[in-house]
Motif scaffolding. Structure first.
Motif: not given
Length: 245
Positions: A120-126, A131-142, A180-181, A220-228
């Motif tokens: 779920q977090s992957n969907f809301y973050c990426r 962007k839905v801040p409430f959903a992103i924060n809720k997932c990150a906390n869990e 991180f993803f 690669e995504f973690q080391e290269n933000p442009e690729k992500l």
């Protein structure tokens, strides 16, 4: 970019989008091959595939050595492979009921907690174009709560069960390594978990499973933000087209 993969080699025809079944196959040394499934063309909903997985999702396998027996869902696939092709009990104990139960408990913990929450977090973050801040924060906390459970359970241990690498570790590792993803940039507050990831990173069979049939992109995504960012844009287009959002 949106292709899933199908593995076929001697025994198995393996429809592969995640990496968990690939890791199990490699760790157990089971022969397999892979083929691509075009998700954009909805090949996963074609009648031939629905006979293998009625839910139209990947991964799934067909065991050609057992009358073309199909298995779908990552957790079910992993347990099936261990029950049928792990005589040395490398990943799943068979003769010690308590150890077996402990491994299964952690496997289910991943299936019911880690996987769905980070998915779920992957969907809301990426993937979600908006962007839905409430959903992103809720997932990150869990996710952090779940990581706390893992971190505490790894105190004084190298692995989750029996102090050896088992299915419990193999199933959780692919998701946790991509923290991180999923919106959790750092896991420095979870030192046991961080060391556990590094320990599994060093396993040749696991790394091979991560890179079948194409090179793993997570590092690669973690080391290269442009690729992500480039990947995110592609996924935004895909989800806008697929779900009309």
């Amino acid at each position: 970019m949106y292709k899933s993969r199908v593995i076929k080699k001697k025994k198995f025809f393996f429809f592969f989008f995640g990496v968990k079944p690939g890791i199990i196959l490699e760790e157990l040394g089971i022969p397999y091959k892979v083929k691509n499934i075009e998700l954009r063309k909805n090949q996963q909903y074609e009648p031939w595939f629905l006979k293998i997985n009625p839910n139209g999702k990947i991964p799934a396998i067909v065991d050609h050595s057992k009358d073309d027996f199909p298995v779908f869902e990552s957790t079910a696939i992993a347990i099936y492979l261990c029950e049928n092709y792990d005589p040395e009990e490398k990943l799943l104990p068979k003769n010690d009921p308590k150890l077996r139960s402990q491994v299964i408990q952690w496997v289910m913990f991943e299936a019911s907690g880690i996987g769905p929450t980070q998915g779920q977090s992957n969907f809301y973050c990426r993937f979600n174009p908006e962007k839905v801040p409430f959903a992103i924060n809720k997932c990150a906390n869990e996710i952090k709560r779940i990581y706390g459970v893992l971190n505490k359970s790894l105190e004084g241990k190298e692995y989750l069960v029996g102090n050896k690498f088992t299915l419990a570790d193999a199933m959780s590792y692919p998701m946790v390594r991509g923290h991180f993803f999923s919106g959790v940039e750092s896991i420095d507050e979870f030192p046991n978990l961080k060391a556990w990831i590094e320990r599994i990173d060093a396993r040749p069979a696991t790394q091979k499973g991560l890179n079948v049939p194409v090179p793993d992109k997570m590092k690669e995504f973690q080391e290269n933000p442009e690729k992500l960012e480039e990947f995110e844009k592609l996924m935004h287009i895909y989800f806008k087209d697929r779900f009309k959002i």
